[in-house]
Design an enzyme around this catalytic site. Structure first.
Site, PDB file in Angstrom:
ATOM      1  N   LYS A  23       0.849  -1.193   0.000  1.00  0.00           N
ATOM      2  CA  LYS A  23       0.000   0.000   0.000  1.00  0.00           C
ATOM      3  C   LYS A  23       0.875   1.231   0.000  1.00  0.00           C
ATOM      4  O   LYS A  23       1.869   1.305   0.726  1.00  0.00           O
ATOM      5  CB  LYS A  23      -0.918   0.000   1.224  1.00  0.00           C
ATOM      6  CG  LYS A  23      -1.936   1.118   1.241  1.00  0.00           C
ATOM      7  CD  LYS A  23      -2.886   0.983   2.415  1.00  0.00           C
ATOM      8  CE  LYS A  23      -3.956   2.076   2.389  1.00  0.00           C
ATOM      9  NZ  LYS A  23      -4.896   1.946   3.522  1.00  0.00           N
TER      10      LYS A  23
ATOM     11  N   PHE B 268      -0.845   6.534  -2.990  1.00  0.00           N
ATOM     12  CA  PHE B 268      -1.839   6.754  -4.033  1.00  0.00           C
ATOM     13  C   PHE B 268      -2.755   5.559  -4.269  1.00  0.00           C
ATOM     14  O   PHE B 268      -3.712   5.660  -5.019  1.00  0.00           O
ATOM     15  CB  PHE B 268      -1.148   7.132  -5.339  1.00  0.00           C
ATOM     16  CG  PHE B 268      -0.335   8.379  -5.221  1.00  0.00           C
ATOM     17  CD1 PHE B 268      -0.925   9.630  -5.269  1.00  0.00           C
ATOM     18  CD2 PHE B 268       1.032   8.307  -5.012  1.00  0.00           C
ATOM     19  CE1 PHE B 268      -0.178  10.781  -5.138  1.00  0.00           C
ATOM     20  CE2 PHE B 268       1.791   9.454  -4.872  1.00  0.00           C
ATOM     21  CZ  PHE B 268       1.185  10.694  -4.932  1.00  0.00           C
ATOM     22  N   GLY B 269      -2.456   4.442  -3.636  1.00  0.00           N
ATOM     23  CA  GLY B 269      -3.312   3.294  -3.863  1.00  0.00           C
ATOM     24  C   GLY B 269      -2.769   2.030  -3.229  1.00  0.00           C
ATOM     25  O   GLY B 269      -1.689   2.016  -2.638  1.00  0.00           O
ATOM     26  N   THR B 270      -3.552   0.961  -3.350  1.00  0.00           N
ATOM     27  CA  THR B 270      -3.176  -0.352  -2.827  1.00  0.00           C
ATOM     28  C   THR B 270      -2.938  -1.293  -3.997  1.00  0.00           C
ATOM     29  O   THR B 270      -3.691  -1.288  -4.970  1.00  0.00           O
ATOM     30  CB  THR B 270      -4.291  -0.903  -1.920  1.00  0.00           C
ATOM     31  OG1 THR B 270      -4.558   0.052  -0.874  1.00  0.00           O
ATOM     32  CG2 THR B 270      -3.874  -2.216  -1.285  1.00  0.00           C
TER      33      THR B 270
ATOM     34  N   LYS C 158      -2.940  -1.939  -9.297  1.00  0.00           N
ATOM     35  CA  LYS C 158      -2.915  -0.827  -8.354  1.00  0.00           C
ATOM     36  C   LYS C 158      -4.263  -0.131  -8.366  1.00  0.00           C
ATOM     37  O   LYS C 158      -4.633   0.540  -9.333  1.00  0.00           O
ATOM     38  CB  LYS C 158      -1.804   0.160  -8.714  1.00  0.00           C
ATOM     39  CG  LYS C 158      -1.661   1.297  -7.716  1.00  0.00           C
ATOM     40  CD  LYS C 158      -0.466   2.154  -8.049  1.00  0.00           C
ATOM     41  CE  LYS C 158      -0.272   3.235  -6.997  1.00  0.00           C
ATOM     42  NZ  LYS C 158       0.901   4.072  -7.284  1.00  0.00           N
TER      43      LYS C 158
ATOM     44  N   ASP D 283       9.379  10.964  -8.251  1.00  0.00           N
ATOM     45  CA  ASP D 283       9.322  10.130  -7.052  1.00  0.00           C
ATOM     46  C   ASP D 283      10.239   8.916  -7.203  1.00  0.00           C
ATOM     47  O   ASP D 283       9.865   7.788  -6.893  1.00  0.00           O
ATOM     48  CB  ASP D 283       7.887   9.683  -6.759  1.00  0.00           C
ATOM     49  CG  ASP D 283       7.677   9.311  -5.285  1.00  0.00           C
ATOM     50  OD1 ASP D 283       8.524   9.691  -4.449  1.00  0.00           O
ATOM     51  OD2 ASP D 283       6.679   8.641  -4.972  1.00  0.00           O
TER      52      ASP D 283
END
Length: 325
Positions: free
Chosen positions: A32, A35-37, A52, A148
């Site tokens: 996780k 921005f999401g899992t 995702k 990132d």
């Protein structure tokens, strides 16, 4: 619809019901993030995938689809492949190829890193990641600044080949441009370039990814996380300063598993990493320059200026940490 203009170039679109089937109702969670899992799944042809499921943020739908198309059109051995997507109501998801060895973070921050990755493999990973970022900056259209780059977003396939992943903060560049405008700070503390959190250091650009990459390379050399970039007491050295002093003085690096045969690899990676983390973007190399340095012999590399890590930068980071907490 926007994506239909791209025909067969676009990644495959799935509906939410298909997504549930692919993931067995989101049964196997891989991780996780902000921005999401991410869930493990499998397609009808038997291929494993990483799905995702993005958080239900108020993202502009056209912006999401533009991002899907842009990432879907990338094609490089060191960039993770986007196989499909889902956008249905508030449900947005991305379907990527599955990386069995997980992230670089999981493989270098271990008790005995050499049990998994030797110095030769670390060097291969470093130059492969550099080539992947160089491709994003120069080789794809539109060009992409990732913003990132960090060990968690470098994934390893079954042969430990690294692939850059997670484009949630990425910005697209117009042709022949390298500078981008940002409405907000983006990235991860410890890997954010100085110009991203303060314009007094310069403007965000492709060089911002170069800085983040340099911090990863220094992580690989020292197997030390950069999540806490400020030393907690006077007896601790900020790792880039420590490694710089040792290389300049011609002393052994004394990191894990360095032998007389591998000392040259470690020193080369350290010098390249230090060039990348120059405080002012103009003083650092482009990603193309990074690749060229990595391909040179150690004797051909010049020492960079010592990293400028004084109180102005530290106070900015501290204020960011305190305001976010």
């Amino acid at each position: 619809m926007l994506i239909e203009k791209y025909g067969s170039v676009a990644p495959k679109r799935y509906n939410y019901r298909q997504l549930k089937k692919i993931t067995m109702s989101f049964q196997d969670k891989l991780g996780k993030g902000a921005f999401g899992t991410v869930y493990k799944g499998s397609l009808r042809d038997g291929r494993f995938v990483a799905v995702k499921l993005l958080h239900e943020a108020t993202r502009d739908q056209e912006e999401f689809l533009n991002e899907v198309i842009s990432i879907g059109r990338t094609s490089h051995v060191n960039v993770v492949r986007l196989l499909g997507f889902c956008t249905e109501g508030s449900k947005n998801a991305l379907i990527y190829e599955y990386m069995p060895y997980g992230s670089l973070e999981n493989n270098i921050y271990t008790t005995v890193p050499s049990a998994v990755l030797g110095w030769g493999k670390l060097y291969d990973i470093a130059i492969s990641v550099a080539r992947g970022i160089e491709y994003l900056h120069r080789g794809c259209n539109p060009r992409i600044v990732h913003f990132d780059i960090k060990p968690q977003n470098i994934l390893l396939d079954e042969e430990f080949c690294p692939k850059i992943a997670d484009f949630g903060l990425a910005k697209l560049c117009k042709p022949k441009e390298s500078i981008v405008s940002l409405a907000e700070m983006r990235g991860t503390i410890g890997y954010i370039a100085p110009e991203v959190f303060s314009r007094s250091f310069g403007v965000p650009s492709t060089k911002s990814d170069v800085y983040s990459y340099g911090m990863i390379v220094l992580d690989m050399v020292g197997c030390r996380k950069n999540a806490k970039p400020i030393v907690e007491n006077s007896s601790q050295d900020y790792f880039p300063q420590w490694i710089y002093d040792r290389v300049v003085q011609g002393r052994e690096i004394e990191t894990w598993d360095v032998t007389s045969e591998t000392e040259g690899i470690a020193k080369k990676m350290a010098i390249v990493g230090l060039w990348c983390i120059q405080t002012f973007p103009a003083n650092g190399p482009s990603m193309n320059g990074v690749v060229e340095m990595l391909e040179k012999s150690l004797d051909e590399l010049e020492m960079p200026p010592k990293p400028y890590l004084s109180s102005p930068q530290q106070s900015i980071i501290l204020s960011l940490i305190s305001s976010s907490g």
